[in-house]
Design a protein around this motif. Structure first.
Motif, short mmCIF file in Angstrom:
data_model
loop_
_atom_site.label_atom_id
_atom_site.label_comp_id
_atom_site.label_asym_id
_atom_site.label_seq_id
_atom_site.Cartn_x
_atom_site.Cartn_y
_atom_site.Cartn_z
N TYR A 1 0.91 -1.19 -0.07
CA TYR A 1 0.23 -0.06 0.02
C TYR A 1 0.97 1.17 0.11
CZ TYR A 1 -4.20 -2.83 0.31
OH TYR A 1 -5.34 -4.07 0.27
N ALA A 2 0.52 2.29 -0.23
CA ALA A 2 1.33 3.45 -1.19
C ALA A 2 1.27 4.32 0.75
CB ALA A 2 0.14 4.81 -2.06
N ASP A 3 1.52 4.97 0.82
CA ASP A 3 2.23 5.48 2.47
C ASP A 3 1.28 4.91 3.93
OD1 ASP A 3 2.11 7.46 4.10
OD2 ASP A 3 -0.06 8.51 3.38
N PRO A 4 1.89 3.55 3.56
CA PRO A 4 1.72 2.46 4.42
C PRO A 4 1.82 2.87 6.22
CG PRO A 4 4.08 2.21 3.36
CD PRO A 4 3.60 3.77 2.83
N GLU A 5 2.62 4.11 6.31
CA GLU A 5 2.22 4.40 7.94
C GLU A 5 1.61 5.14 8.74
OE1 GLU A 5 4.34 3.03 9.94
OE2 GLU A 5 6.76 2.47 8.82
N THR A 6 0.72 5.49 8.08
CA THR A 6 -0.12 6.19 7.53
C THR A 6 -1.73 5.92 7.87
OG1 THR A 6 0.32 8.05 6.16
CG2 THR A 6 -2.16 8.74 6.71
N PHE A 7 -2.59 6.00 9.14
CA PHE A 7 -4.09 5.38 9.47
C PHE A 7 -5.03 5.61 8.65
CE2 PHE A 7 -7.69 4.44 12.06
CZ PHE A 7 -7.73 3.71 12.10
N ASN A 8 -5.57 5.19 7.97
CA ASN A 8 -6.57 5.82 6.87
C ASN A 8 -7.39 4.61 5.89
OD1 ASN A 8 -7.58 7.40 4.36
ND2 ASN A 8 -6.07 7.05 3.55
N PRO A 9 -8.41 4.15 6.88
CA PRO A 9 -9.40 3.49 6.44
C PRO A 9 -9.82 3.74 4.54
CG PRO A 9 -10.01 4.00 8.70
CD PRO A 9 -8.98 4.99 8.22
N ASP A 10 -10.05 4.70 4.70
CA ASP A 10 -10.31 4.68 3.45
C ASP A 10 -9.77 4.06 2.32
OD1 ASP A 10 -11.66 6.80 4.85
OD2 ASP A 10 -11.48 8.76 3.91
N ARG A 11 -8.46 3.64 2.69
CA ARG A 11 -8.23 3.01 1.72
C ARG A 11 -8.80 1.24 0.96
NH1 ARG A 11 -2.35 2.62 2.45
NH2 ARG A 11 -2.28 3.91 4.60
N TYR A 12 -9.40 1.02 1.97
CA TYR A 12 -9.87 -0.10 1.87
C TYR A 12 -12.32 0.13 0.94
CZ TYR A 12 -6.96 -3.38 4.10
OH TYR A 12 -5.47 -3.68 4.52
N LEU A 13 -12.23 1.36 0.92
CA LEU A 13 -13.27 1.99 0.15
C LEU A 13 -13.95 0.58 -0.48
CD1 LEU A 13 -13.15 5.96 0.61
CD2 LEU A 13 -15.00 4.11 2.40
N ASP A 14 -12.87 0.26 -1.55
CA ASP A 14 -13.44 -0.37 -2.94
C ASP A 14 -12.85 -2.55 -2.66
OD1 ASP A 14 -10.26 -0.37 -2.16
OD2 ASP A 14 -10.00 -0.40 -4.12
#
Ligand code: HEM
Length: 497
Positions: free
Chosen positions: A372-385
């Motif tokens: 995943y890009a920018d892996p250290e950032t907590f970002n649930p949006d990356r799983y919207l798809d």
């Protein structure tokens, strides 16, 4: 007859050749064979053993992956470890060839500790297959949604006002743990993994007498202790059944002969099977729930985004239930993102790779950082798809679209995956619907404490180090619902104590 006479120079030459041969052999012990994937330079005898850090191994595995490529090797004495830090390699070897990669590495100490009776550590024997079949049938989505749904929802009613429960005990044994010091809550603490001699990698260590190797005695005691604990668990079930109290749980179904067993279990195999599944459930689920708490409290924007969705679907009048999984997609994204950013363990396999005795390792943290890009950032949006549950992605041939690897892969994939998914979803959904989570405030200085999302314990299962939070109900209405929901299930919950 005259004896054969060797001049002393010949004897010396033989000794020198023999000595050189032995030195060469010794120097090659721990050396990386030419046909292996690359890896960090080895040191004679030790291989890479001296480079394995005592702490944060998962970060080192990532560093080596960056340096030596997606598939690399490590030598530990004579042992070989192939590290698969790559989606395709995991799919080709562990998913597609899972028939030959479903074994666990041979480990004498684990064998003694677990007495070859713990499902998670068993080699791929008929006993493991029989245990795996029973566990997967009884932890299948249908079984959970028919038999377990009421008690799980009820437990979460209590959890909102009391975050101390371990619902797995109910499913396994038909008993719940109403408090932390209850027998059913303390089982896991008796099973701390110890340190021990790496006999498979350095076979010479086998000859160390038992009296100089306390780990050997510790392994025997660990088996005796855990067997005693799981036997007590079974006897408590038997006692309750003798009193005419039969419940809907795996232990009762097995004792009643309702579950078909492909291989008959001995007394201790039966007890340690249930104990092993319980063990697989408890620390992992706890770690996942603590990670959810920690990361949500640290990221208020994620709470707010989830709460907009929750308020739209449930309002303030009622808490969300599993039946609303599809209407609340962001909760699933949060669960996935927590498992991605802080997977709690890495994954070991044994199989037929060349060389035959190599162990295979999936460095889950490193893999998640890679994909995943920018892996250290907590970002649930990356799983919207990725709106579906983890098993749908793990079982799909489209390996490039897999969401994460926190439940492992292939035939050994977590057998409790469906329960784990439901538990985390219910936890996150109800928690977010009910509460605002914040760091605590120092009474004297008025400053907010800093939540450290890097502070995790070392060990077989990584868990957030202790942290404190301020948890406040989102509204008086929600607090009332929490109270009345709990009141409604209190008597029902008591029937499981
Ligand atoms: C967030 C929660 C959980 C996580 C992240 C998790 C993760 C894992 C992982 C990584 C493995 C090893 C898989 C492999 O080798 O490929 C595993 C195995 C296992 N898990 Fe879970 N687990 C969780 C919850 C549970 C629950 C709730 C149960 C039981 C109800 C459970 C029971 C087991 C068992 C019995 C095994 C051994 C399976 C075998 O070797 O055949 N786990 N789990």
């Amino acid at each position: 007859m005259e004896g054969i006479f060797f001049p002393s120079s010949v004897i010396w030459s033989i000794l020198v050749v023999l000595g050189l041969y032995l030195i060469q052999k010794l120097l090659r012990f721990g050396h990386r064979e030419k046909y292996l994937p690359p890896g960090p330079p080895t040191f004679p005898i030790l291989g890479n053993a001296h480079q394995i850090p005592a702490k944060n191994l998962f970060r080192k595995l990532k560093e080596w992956g960056d340096q030596y490529g997606p598939v690399y090797s490590l030598k530990i004495g004579q042992g070989t470890l192939i590290v698969l830090n790559d989606r395709r390699a995991v799919h080709d070897l562990i998913d597609k060839k899972s028939a030959i990669y479903s074994d666990r590495p041979l480990d004498h100490n684990v064998e003694v500790c677990m007495g070859n009776e713990n499902i998670a550590f068993l080699q791929a024997t008929p006993l493991w297959r029989a245990q795996r079949k029973i566990a997967s049938q009884n932890l299948a989505p249908r079984a959970l949604d028919d038999r377990v749904v009421r008690i799980q929802e009820a437990e979460f009613c209590q959890l909102l006002s009391d975050l101390l429960e371990t619902p797995e005990d109910v499913i396994m044994y038909g008993f719940r743990a109403p408090t932390f010091d209850n027998f059913w809550a303390t089982l896991n603490k008796a099973l701390e993994p110890g340190t021990y001699l790496p006999i498979e990698q350095f076979p010479i260590l086998r000859y160390i007498p038992d009296r100089w190797a306390p780990s050997k005695d510790r392994a025997k005691r660990a088996y005796a202790n855990s067997t005693q604990i799981w036997s007590e668990a079974r006897e408590r079930v038997a006692e309750r059944r003798r009193n005419g109290d039969e419940r809907i749980c795996l232990a009762d179904r097995l004792l009643s002969g309702e579950v078909n067993q492909d291989v008959p279990f001995s007394y201790t195999q039966f007890n340690n099977f249930l104990g092993g599944v319980h063990q697989g459930a408890a620390d992992t689920t706890l770690s996942a729930m603590l990670t959810i708490l920690l990361f949500l409290a640290k990221h208020p924007w994620v709470q707010q985004k989830a709460q907009i969705e929750l308020d739209r679907v449930c309002g303030t009048e009622r808490a969300p239930t599993w039946a609303e999984f599809k209407d609340l997609p962001y909760i699933n994204c949060i669960v996935k993102e927590c498992l991605r950013i802080r997977p709690m363990c890495d994954d070991w396999f044994d199989g037929m790779l060349i060389p035959k005795d190599a162990s295979i390792f999936i460095p889950v943290y490193a893999l998640h950082q890679n994909i995943y890009a920018d892996p250290e950032t907590f970002n649930p949006d990356r799983y919207l798809d990725h709106p579906r549950l983890a098993m749908d992605y793990a079982g799909s041939p489209d390996y490039m679209n897999r969401d994460h690897y926190s439940y492992g892969a292939g035939r050994r994939i977590c057998v409790g995956i469906h329960l784990a998914e439901r538990t985390q979803w219910r936890f996150a959904a109800r928690l977010l619907w009910a509460f605002k989570l914040e760091p605590t405030t120092d009474e004297k200085t008025g400053e907010k404490s800093v939540l450290d999302t890097e502070a995790y314990t070392e060990g077989f299962i990584r868990q957030p180090s202790p942290f404190s939070l301020k948890i406040t109900p989102r509204s008086e209405k929600q607090a009332d619902v929490i109270r009345s929901d709990f009141k409604n299930v209190e008597d029902f919950l008591k029937t499981w104590e």
